[in-house]
Write a protein that holds these residues in place. Structure first.
Motif, PDB file in Angstrom:
ATOM      1  N   ARG A  55       0.842  -1.191   0.000  1.00 57.68           N
ATOM      2  CA  ARG A  55       0.000   0.000   0.000  1.00 57.68           C
ATOM      3  C   ARG A  55       0.883   1.249   0.000  1.00 57.68           C
ATOM      4  NH1 ARG A  55      -3.039  -0.571   4.880  1.00 57.68           N
ATOM      5  NH2 ARG A  55      -4.840  -1.571   3.950  1.00 57.68           N
ATOM      6  N   SER A  56       0.481   2.264  -0.752  1.00 58.42           N
ATOM      7  CA  SER A  56       1.201   3.553  -0.733  1.00 58.42           C
ATOM      8  C   SER A  56       0.304   4.608  -1.350  1.00 58.42           C
ATOM      9  CB  SER A  56       2.506   3.474  -1.526  1.00 58.42           C
ATOM     10  OG  SER A  56       2.229   3.504  -2.907  1.00 58.42           O
ATOM     11  N   SER A  57       0.661   5.859  -1.119  1.00 55.08           N
ATOM     12  CA  SER A  57      -0.085   6.924  -1.774  1.00 55.08           C
ATOM     13  C   SER A  57       0.821   8.126  -2.025  1.00 55.08           C
ATOM     14  CB  SER A  57      -1.303   7.318  -0.934  1.00 55.08           C
ATOM     15  OG  SER A  57      -2.009   8.341  -1.556  1.00 55.08           O
ATOM     16  N   CYS A  58       1.189   8.843  -0.978  1.00 56.14           N
ATOM     17  CA  CYS A  58       1.860  10.142  -1.171  1.00 56.14           C
ATOM     18  C   CYS A  58       3.316  10.028  -1.601  1.00 56.14           C
ATOM     19  CB  CYS A  58       1.785  10.949   0.117  1.00 56.14           C
ATOM     20  SG  CYS A  58       2.815  10.271   1.439  1.00 56.14           S
ATOM     21  N   CYS A  63       1.134  10.442   4.120  1.00 59.36           N
ATOM     22  CA  CYS A  63      -0.150   9.730   4.233  1.00 59.36           C
ATOM     23  C   CYS A  63      -0.083   8.559   5.212  1.00 59.36           C
ATOM     24  CB  CYS A  63      -0.621   9.244   2.875  1.00 59.36           C
ATOM     25  SG  CYS A  63       0.324   7.848   2.238  1.00 59.36           S
ATOM     26  N   SER A  65       0.635   5.426   4.637  1.00 58.55           N
ATOM     27  CA  SER A  65       0.060   4.154   4.197  1.00 58.55           C
ATOM     28  C   SER A  65       1.094   3.083   3.847  1.00 58.55           C
ATOM     29  CB  SER A  65      -0.883   4.379   3.014  1.00 58.55           C
ATOM     30  OG  SER A  65      -0.231   5.072   2.005  1.00 58.55           O
ATOM     31  N   CYS A  66       2.392   3.398   3.774  1.00 55.38           N
ATOM     32  CA  CYS A  66       3.369   2.413   3.279  1.00 55.38           C
ATOM     33  C   CYS A  66       4.167   1.754   4.407  1.00 55.38           C
ATOM     34  CB  CYS A  66       4.311   3.075   2.278  1.00 55.38           C
ATOM     35  SG  CYS A  66       5.344   4.339   3.028  1.00 55.38           S
ATOM     36  N   VAL A 105       0.063  -5.798   2.907  1.00 53.92           N
ATOM     37  CA  VAL A 105      -1.086  -4.935   3.229  1.00 53.92           C
ATOM     38  C   VAL A 105      -1.810  -5.487   4.455  1.00 53.92           C
ATOM     39  CG1 VAL A 105      -3.262  -3.984   2.392  1.00 53.92           C
ATOM     40  CG2 VAL A 105      -1.367  -4.338   0.805  1.00 53.92           C
ATOM     41  N   ASP A 107      -4.756  -4.801   7.751  1.00 54.24           N
ATOM     42  CA  ASP A 107      -6.035  -4.140   8.028  1.00 54.24           C
ATOM     43  C   ASP A 107      -5.845  -3.127   9.163  1.00 54.24           C
ATOM     44  OD1 ASP A 107      -8.581  -3.368   8.506  1.00 54.24           O
ATOM     45  OD2 ASP A 107      -9.324  -5.335   9.130  1.00 54.24           O
ATOM     46  N   LEU A 108      -5.881  -1.852   8.818  1.00 51.63           N
ATOM     47  CA  LEU A 108      -5.644  -0.803   9.818  1.00 51.63           C
ATOM     48  C   LEU A 108      -6.918  -0.362  10.534  1.00 51.63           C
ATOM     49  CD1 LEU A 108      -3.101   1.486   7.894  1.00 51.63           C
ATOM     50  CD2 LEU A 108      -2.595  -0.004   9.820  1.00 51.63           C
ATOM     51  N   LYS A 155      -0.832   8.740  11.379  1.00 49.59           N
ATOM     52  CA  LYS A 155      -1.672   7.539  11.525  1.00 49.59           C
ATOM     53  C   LYS A 155      -1.180   6.397  10.645  1.00 49.59           C
ATOM     54  CE  LYS A 155      -5.014  10.950  12.366  1.00 49.59           C
ATOM     55  NZ  LYS A 155      -4.022  11.980  12.036  1.00 49.59           N
ATOM     56  N   CYS A 156       0.150   6.205  10.622  1.00 54.65           N
ATOM     57  CA  CYS A 156       0.715   5.103   9.840  1.00 54.65           C
ATOM     58  C   CYS A 156       0.570   3.781  10.578  1.00 54.65           C
ATOM     59  CB  CYS A 156       2.188   5.369   9.536  1.00 54.65           C
ATOM     60  SG  CYS A 156       3.224   5.530  11.007  1.00 54.65           S
TER      61      CYS A 156
END
Ligand code: FES
Length: 282
Positions: A55-58, A63, A65-66, A105, A107-108, A155-156
């Motif tokens: 998972r990643s975004s920014c 973000c 997410s990674c 990945v 589940d957060l 919130k990582c």
């Protein structure tokens, strides 16, 4: 020109849907200057195995997410350069203390549920001002400093992944939520500490923290959740003793005077009427 440097990625693969136990998969990839672990994952996905899940975004440590475990330590993959690790093999695993969705990945949702439980927003008694704000709340630079560091949380989930208490108690509220409880409760604009305390008072709350400090070591943003937890313990005890209850939240800014004219609000660049207009079909 010499051959490009190479690095081996050993990545834990797991798909709960196919019933195969987790196993390690290996990929050797060329390394370029400034390449991050996330760049390496993209290289693998685009050139070697498009079934790899991460998972990643920014891609800029914003973000959150990674988050992954790299060589046994939780990191943000986009914030970790391969060269700075000074190893020839990277071992990547999903962050612990969360259920695995697939490969890297996790589940957060438990993290976000715990975060929501501490009411992560300013709480004040004047409903009218909260529903229809008339001005900004006043705050001095010193009052801002009291919580600023703790507001850098992205919130990582790395702090919860590193926490030994969370590893043995899945219901533990965790360093992220507890630190954010302090972040909002210590904000001079807020008056909601008493409303948040029930969420941190239980058997799996604030007092379960053993101060291992692993959360602060893992935090990629320098938030220092372990310190925030200690400050919240102090705040909780002082409020239980009836101290500090007299503090009133900071007021809203007074209306501008003739000497301080109200600054004009710039025009919106995206007009609601054009943004909402539907394109003709066909
Ligand atoms: Fe956003 Fe790494 S991709 S923090």
């Amino acid at each position: 020109m010499g051959e490009a440097k190479k690095i081996k990625f050993r990545i834990q693969r797991y798909n709960p849907e196919n019933g195969v136990a987790p196993y390690m998969d290996e990929f050797v990839i060329p390394v370029t200057r400034g390449m991050t672990v996330l760049d390496g994952l993209f290289y693998i996905k685009e050139n070697l195995d498009n079934s790899l899940a991460f998972r990643s975004s920014c891609r800029m440590a914003i973000c959150g997410s990674c988050a992954v475990v790299i060589n046994s330590f939780p990191h943000l993959a986009c914030h970790t350069q391969i060269a700075e690790l000074r190893v020839s093999t990277l071992e990547l695993k999903p962050v612990p203390n969360y259920a695995i969705i697939k490969d890297l990945v996790v589940d957060l949702s438990p993290l976000f549920q715990k975060h929501r439980a501490i009411k992560p927003y300013l709480i004040r008694s004047e409903r009218e001002e909260m529903d229809a704000p008339s001005a900004e709340f006043l705050q001095t630079p010193q009052e801002l400093e009291a919580y600023l560091q703790f507001s850098y949380c992205v919130k990582c989930g790395l702090c919860l992944a590193a926490c030994p208490t969370a590893a043995s108690d899945r219901l533990f509220l965790g360093p992220q939520a507890i630190a954010q409880c302090y972040r909002y409760s210590s904000d001079s604009r807020d008056d909601g500490a008493e409303e948040r305390f029930p969420a941190v008072d239980g058997d799996h709350g604030l007092w379960r923290c053993h101060l291992a400090g692993a959360c602060s070591e893992a935090c990629p943003k320098g938030v220092d959740p372990a310190f925030a937890i200690q400050l919240l313990k102090r705040l909780r005890v002082s409020r239980a003793l009836g101290l500090g209850r007299g503090r009133r939240p900071t007021p809203v800014a007074p209306p501008p005077t003739a000497m301080q004219p109200k600054l004009p609000v710039p025009e919106f660049t995206v007009k609601p009427e054009t943004a909402l207009r539907r394109e003709p079909e066909g």
